[in-house]
Write a protein that holds these residues in place. Structure first.
Motif, mmCIF file in Angstrom:
data_model
loop_
_atom_site.group_PDB
_atom_site.id
_atom_site.type_symbol
_atom_site.label_atom_id
_atom_site.label_comp_id
_atom_site.label_asym_id
_atom_site.label_seq_id
_atom_site.Cartn_x
_atom_site.Cartn_y
_atom_site.Cartn_z
ATOM 1 N N ASN A 112 1.180 3.901 -3.189
ATOM 2 C CA ASN A 112 0.969 5.366 -1.822
ATOM 3 C C ASN A 112 2.033 6.595 -2.923
ATOM 4 O O ASN A 112 1.001 7.613 -2.914
ATOM 5 N N GLU A 113 3.182 6.242 -3.309
ATOM 6 C CA GLU A 113 4.048 7.157 -3.674
ATOM 7 C C GLU A 113 3.684 7.271 -5.288
ATOM 8 O O GLU A 113 4.594 8.086 -4.837
ATOM 9 N N TRP A 156 -8.254 -0.086 -2.499
ATOM 10 C CA TRP A 156 -8.193 -0.795 -1.749
ATOM 11 C C TRP A 156 -9.041 -1.699 -0.226
ATOM 12 O O TRP A 156 -9.410 -0.879 -0.135
ATOM 13 N N TYR A 187 0.988 -1.180 0.140
ATOM 14 C CA TYR A 187 0.157 -0.047 -0.529
ATOM 15 C C TYR A 187 0.618 1.300 -0.016
ATOM 16 O O TYR A 187 0.957 2.064 -1.499
ATOM 17 N N SER A 188 1.948 1.006 0.700
ATOM 18 C CA SER A 188 2.976 2.269 1.242
ATOM 19 C C SER A 188 3.208 2.846 -0.331
ATOM 20 O O SER A 188 3.897 3.856 -1.045
#
Length: 247
Positions: free
Chosen positions: A199-200, A207, A195-196
């Motif tokens: 998200n970048e 999600w 996810y991280s």
């Protein structure tokens, strides 16, 4: 819609790849969904899922993901022997083989009268990862990944810089990421990492995490995992994605 099923044997750089095709009956052209199976290849649950998607007006292609490593038509059982063989195959096929498979699938579909030139991808388990990998192809506009394994770790053989999470800049379409919170194959820290990383980026994605186990979409084998109501939500989310991105 009423559907028909048949298969085609496609040439790839790594050998002949049997591909099962499920599509509406009659004349007409439709968006194409590249549908990737679990390590067991096209089992009953995978065929039923592909036919369900096809009944909503899609041409669904299910390739044999380990065609280089098995006789054509191989289906592995939902048992220890099948699981061991499938996992061994996963560790013996490098990721570039999936890229050339995707290219062959798209090239084949573009030549068919039933293809309208719009492409999406979908898959379960390793197939969720392979759908994610298919999203690297510029033609793929929408991708539904169900509990995609090995995105958060280095398990599938890769050359340097070729892990799927290192190729995010090549994804041009929309992603749908669906997970089970009780999935022992993709723990919470793995999901957080994925996810991280997403998200970048500027990749449009949604999600969803459900209180479900790994393989909760599968209506056969591994008793106790299948969650019919949650599976129906999963199908609706995928259909929503493809209706928006491929129509």
């Amino acid at each position: 819609m009423k559907i028909q099923s048949h298969f085609a044997d496609l040439d790839t750089p790594t050998g002949v790849m049997r591909t099962y095709i499920h599509r509406p009956v009659g004349e007409g052209s439709y968006p194409v969904i590249l549908f990737y199976s679990e390590i067991f290849q096209q089992t009953g649950p995978i065929e039923r899922a592909a036919r369900l998607m096809a009944s909503h007006g899609f041409a669904v292609l299910v390739p044999e993901v380990f065609h280089e490593l098995n006789p054509i038509g191989t289906v592995l059982g939902y048992d220890d022997a099948g699981r061991d063989k499938g996992n061994a195959d996963k560790e013996n096929k490098d990721v570039q083989g999936y890229d050339t498979d995707n290219e062959a699938l798209i090239k084949f579909a573009k030549q068919q009268s039933w293809c309208n030139g719009q492409f999406g991808a979908m898959g379960y388990c390793i197939g969720g990862h392979l759908a994610f990998r298919a999203a690297l192809q510029p033609e793929v506009k929408g991708t539904a990944c169900f509990y995609a394994t090995d995105l958060h770790i280095q398990k599938i053989p890769n050359k340097p810089g070729q892990h799927s999470m290192e190729r995010l800049a090549d994804i041009k379409g929309e992603l749908l990421m669906i997970w089970g919170k009780q999935d022992n194959h993709v723990p919470s820290e793995g999901r957080t990492l994925i996810y991280s990383k997403l998200n970048e980026t500027d990749i449009p994605f949604t999600w969803h995490e459900f209180n479900a186990e790994h393989a909760f979409m599968r209506d056969e084998g591994d008793g106790g995992r299948y969650d019919a109501q949650t599976a129906q939500i999963g199908y609706q989310l995928a259909l929503n994605l493809f209706s928006r991105t491929l129509r």
